[in-house]
Scaffold this motif. Sequence first.
Motif, PDB file in Angstrom:
ATOM      1  N   LYS A 198       0.783  -1.116  -0.172  1.00  0.00           N
ATOM      2  CA  LYS A 198       0.182  -0.171  -0.015  1.00  0.00           C
ATOM      3  C   LYS A 198       0.750   1.118   0.097  1.00  0.00           C
ATOM      4  CE  LYS A 198      -0.619  -0.337   5.069  1.00  0.00           C
ATOM      5  NZ  LYS A 198      -1.364  -0.520   6.225  1.00  0.00           N
ATOM      6  N   ASP A 216      -8.295   8.835  -2.976  1.00  0.00           N
ATOM      7  CA  ASP A 216      -8.009   7.410  -3.286  1.00  0.00           C
ATOM      8  C   ASP A 216      -7.751   6.968  -4.829  1.00  0.00           C
ATOM      9  OD1 ASP A 216     -10.537   6.537  -3.765  1.00  0.00           O
ATOM     10  OD2 ASP A 216     -10.633   5.475  -2.337  1.00  0.00           O
ATOM     11  N   HIS A 217      -7.357   5.852  -5.177  1.00  0.00           N
ATOM     12  CA  HIS A 217      -7.137   5.343  -6.534  1.00  0.00           C
ATOM     13  C   HIS A 217      -8.525   5.677  -7.376  1.00  0.00           C
ATOM     14  CE1 HIS A 217      -8.530   1.650  -5.079  1.00  0.00           C
ATOM     15  NE2 HIS A 217      -8.794   1.179  -6.254  1.00  0.00           N
ATOM     16  N   ASP A 237      -3.631   3.867   0.931  1.00  0.00           N
ATOM     17  CA  ASP A 237      -4.709   3.281  -0.156  1.00  0.00           C
ATOM     18  C   ASP A 237      -3.690   2.117  -0.827  1.00  0.00           C
ATOM     19  OD1 ASP A 237      -7.060   3.317  -2.135  1.00  0.00           O
ATOM     20  OD2 ASP A 237      -5.302   3.599  -3.533  1.00  0.00           O
ATOM     21  N   ILE A 241      -2.539   7.761  -3.839  1.00  0.00           N
ATOM     22  CA  ILE A 241      -2.983   8.932  -3.145  1.00  0.00           C
ATOM     23  C   ILE A 241      -2.774   9.999  -4.141  1.00  0.00           C
ATOM     24  CG2 ILE A 241      -2.948  10.359  -1.389  1.00  0.00           C
ATOM     25  CD1 ILE A 241      -4.403   7.518  -0.487  1.00  0.00           C
TER      26      ILE A 241
END
Length: 282
Positions: A198, A216-217, A237, A241
């Motif tokens: 992550k 986030d993605h 995430d 990010i």
Amino acid sequence: MSIGNSPEDERPSDDVSDVSDVSEEVRPSVGRALKQARIDAGLTVDAVTTATRVRIAIVHAIEADDFEPCGGDVYARGHIRTLARAVRTDPAPLIAQYDAEHGGRPAPTPAAPLFEAERIRPERRGPNWTAAMVAAIVVVIGFVGFTMVNGGDGGKENVADGAATPSASESSTLKSGKPAVPEPEPSDSAIAAAPQDKVIVKVSAPDGRSWISAKDHSGRLLFDGLLKQGDSKTFEDSTKINLVLGDAGAIDLFVNGKKIEDDWQPGAVERLTYTKGDPQAG
């Protein structure tokens, strides 16, 4: 240049209040002052909205001296302060003028942020699996640490025929001649500094304050608001990010446990994206 007074205003009058009325008309209103400062700075309403996250409709309303859409005096003052900084003008005189025109500053409110920039409401969230995974990892680490400290069953002494059986740690000491040194437990900071699956981004404001936005993605909004001086936020995430920093010069940024060394200028707006392979430039 004519100020635009009506013929009735130009007639001489013995009333002293007429002089104060004229002086009030010479000073621009809060909304007109903000609009003129924006024009002088060469900024459009769209540019101010992008930098501050204050909605276009509210910016237009404030520039027209309509503060009803702000939702109250507290939020109106916050919008005035944010817009003034975005157009590079001192917010203090404008806040004082607003207080004078709207009955003064109210008593302090209970503990809560006095102002947050206009939020974009995120979509309804599902279960927080990330928090569950973190809790499970903490439980496992605690169990391993407890086992290491207590030494399992080897810490118990078995007494038979008046002789005590040495524990596992004592046996290793007798064989090697040196005391056994337990391996240190991995700390939370070490785990956070080197994530394997992550990306972790920490944003802090040690010397000032700045509006920030984090997604986030998938584009889901993680945070959108004002980061006060001395505060920090951490975002995680599985992939990446996305950040927007309203005043990058006031921000310290840490990505995957390492500080990002960039020469950001005060007042600069920065849009950044970081992934599991970072830190890297940009």
